[in-house]
Design a protein around this motif. Structure first.
Motif, mmCIF file in Angstrom:
data_model
loop_
_atom_site.group_PDB
_atom_site.id
_atom_site.type_symbol
_atom_site.label_atom_id
_atom_site.label_comp_id
_atom_site.label_asym_id
_atom_site.label_seq_id
_atom_site.Cartn_x
_atom_site.Cartn_y
_atom_site.Cartn_z
ATOM 1 N N PRO A 160 -19.643 1.649 8.992
ATOM 2 C CA PRO A 160 -18.781 2.615 8.824
ATOM 3 C C PRO A 160 -18.767 3.174 7.461
ATOM 4 N N SER A 161 -18.543 4.536 7.038
ATOM 5 C CA SER A 161 -18.647 5.131 5.737
ATOM 6 C C SER A 161 -17.656 4.299 4.967
ATOM 7 N N ARG A 162 -17.982 3.985 3.786
ATOM 8 C CA ARG A 162 -17.201 3.221 2.676
ATOM 9 C C ARG A 162 -16.420 4.254 1.772
ATOM 10 N N ASN A 178 -13.853 7.124 0.515
ATOM 11 C CA ASN A 178 -12.363 7.351 0.760
ATOM 12 C C ASN A 178 -12.334 8.657 1.550
ATOM 13 N N LYS A 204 -14.189 10.324 3.576
ATOM 14 C CA LYS A 204 -14.740 10.148 4.910
ATOM 15 C C LYS A 204 -13.878 9.598 6.163
ATOM 16 N N GLY A 205 -14.167 10.089 7.257
ATOM 17 C CA GLY A 205 -13.409 9.562 8.415
ATOM 18 C C GLY A 205 -13.986 8.429 9.380
ATOM 19 N N ARG A 206 -13.201 8.208 10.671
ATOM 20 C CA ARG A 206 -13.648 7.249 11.511
ATOM 21 C C ARG A 206 -15.130 7.630 12.206
ATOM 22 N N THR A 207 -15.393 8.849 12.128
ATOM 23 C CA THR A 207 -16.546 9.256 12.699
ATOM 24 C C THR A 207 -17.749 9.404 11.632
ATOM 25 N N ASP A 208 -17.606 8.823 10.589
ATOM 26 C CA ASP A 208 -18.674 8.925 9.779
ATOM 27 C C ASP A 208 -19.400 7.591 9.316
ATOM 28 N N TYR A 256 -20.184 7.752 16.257
ATOM 29 C CA TYR A 256 -20.303 8.335 15.126
ATOM 30 C C TYR A 256 -21.049 9.733 15.001
#
Length: 269
Positions: free
Chosen positions: A177-179, A181, A183-187, A221
């Protein structure tokens, strides 16, 4: 040529010049009875030996058809180029299919930490020697990286996928998952990807990114991001060729006594 008619006007009767009674010595002057020796002078009966003079068949200069051979030549030159491009695409697909069958992919196990660390250090030293000081690159420790990757493998995040050929590790990729701030849950994010320098330009990096993107998409994602050094020109060119694009976000870090700038790239998946 202008002196002959001047002498004729003084010694010859003017009646001989009348158009109604043309001279028999020069029958070609008569418009009604053209000379058989020069039939091309009669526009109504063009010579069979030179039909191009007929008004019904205009010359290329009159119709502007001279441009056609030039355009034809241009099209002839383009066809081989298009064929070469098509051949390159076919060869590229064949190479990709071969690489997919020649390479195997799997998730990393704790026993892989040592080889992951070795590739990590060797790839840094080869790829970043024009960016970081040699002293810093030479000081990179494989045992320290081994401890780091052992911990991450045991944690299970990020996911670490290996590319192998004949049980030899060519490289690896870490994603999760993207780290960031913003970005969202699908990134999702590719945190790192490194290929053994001995196996560069053999398709392993491209295949690893494809595998990571497919795995991320299957988990729901919708976007994949990654960070790359601005000075890493070859890396940026590689990512852009795969479809990644800059999103205008930057960050600076201090590594090896140098302040470097990283830029973020993204791709919809």
């Amino acid at each position: 040529m202008s002196a002959a008619p001047h002498r004729g006007s003084a010694n010859r009767p003017t009646r001989k010049r009348a158009p109604a009674k043309p001279s028999q010595a020069n029958p070609t002057r008569a418009p009604a009875k053209p000379s058989q020796a020069n039939p091309t002078r009669d526009p109504a009966k063009p010579s069979q030996a030179n039909p191009t003079r007929a008004p019904a068949k205009p010359t290329p200069s009159q119709t502007g058809s001279r441009k056609k051979p030039a355009s034809g030549k241009t099209r002839t030159k383009r066809k081989p180029q298009g064929k070469k491009q098509e051949n390159r695409v076919i060869l590229g697909r064949m190479k990709a299919d071969y690489l997919r069958t020649a390479l195997s992919f799997r998730l990393a196990a704790p026993s892989d930490a040592a080889e992951i660390a070795r590739i990590h250090v060797k790839a840094w030293q080869a790829a970043y020697r024009s960016i970081f000081p040699a002293e810093y690159l030479n000081s990179l420790s494989i045992p320290k990286r081994r401890a780091l990757w052992s911990e991450l493998i045991a944690r299970g995040m990020p996911r670490i996928m290996l590319a192998e050929r004949d049980d030899i590790m060519l490289g690896w990729i870490a994603w999760g998952p993207s780290r960031d701030n913003d970005k969202g849950r699908t990134d999702a994010e590719i945190e790192a990807i490194y290929i053994d320098p001995a196996h560069w330009r053999q398709g392993a990096g491209r295949m690893l990114i494809d595998e990571a993107i497919n795995a991320a998409a299957s988990e729901g994602y919708r976007e994949m991001t990654l960070w790359a050094l601005e000075e890493n020109v070859h890396g940026l060119r590689f990512y852009k060729a795969l479809g990644f694009a800059l999103d205008g976000v930057f960050r600076t870090e201090r590594l090896g006594g140098c302040e470097v700038c990283e830029t973020r790239l993204h791709m919809a998946i």
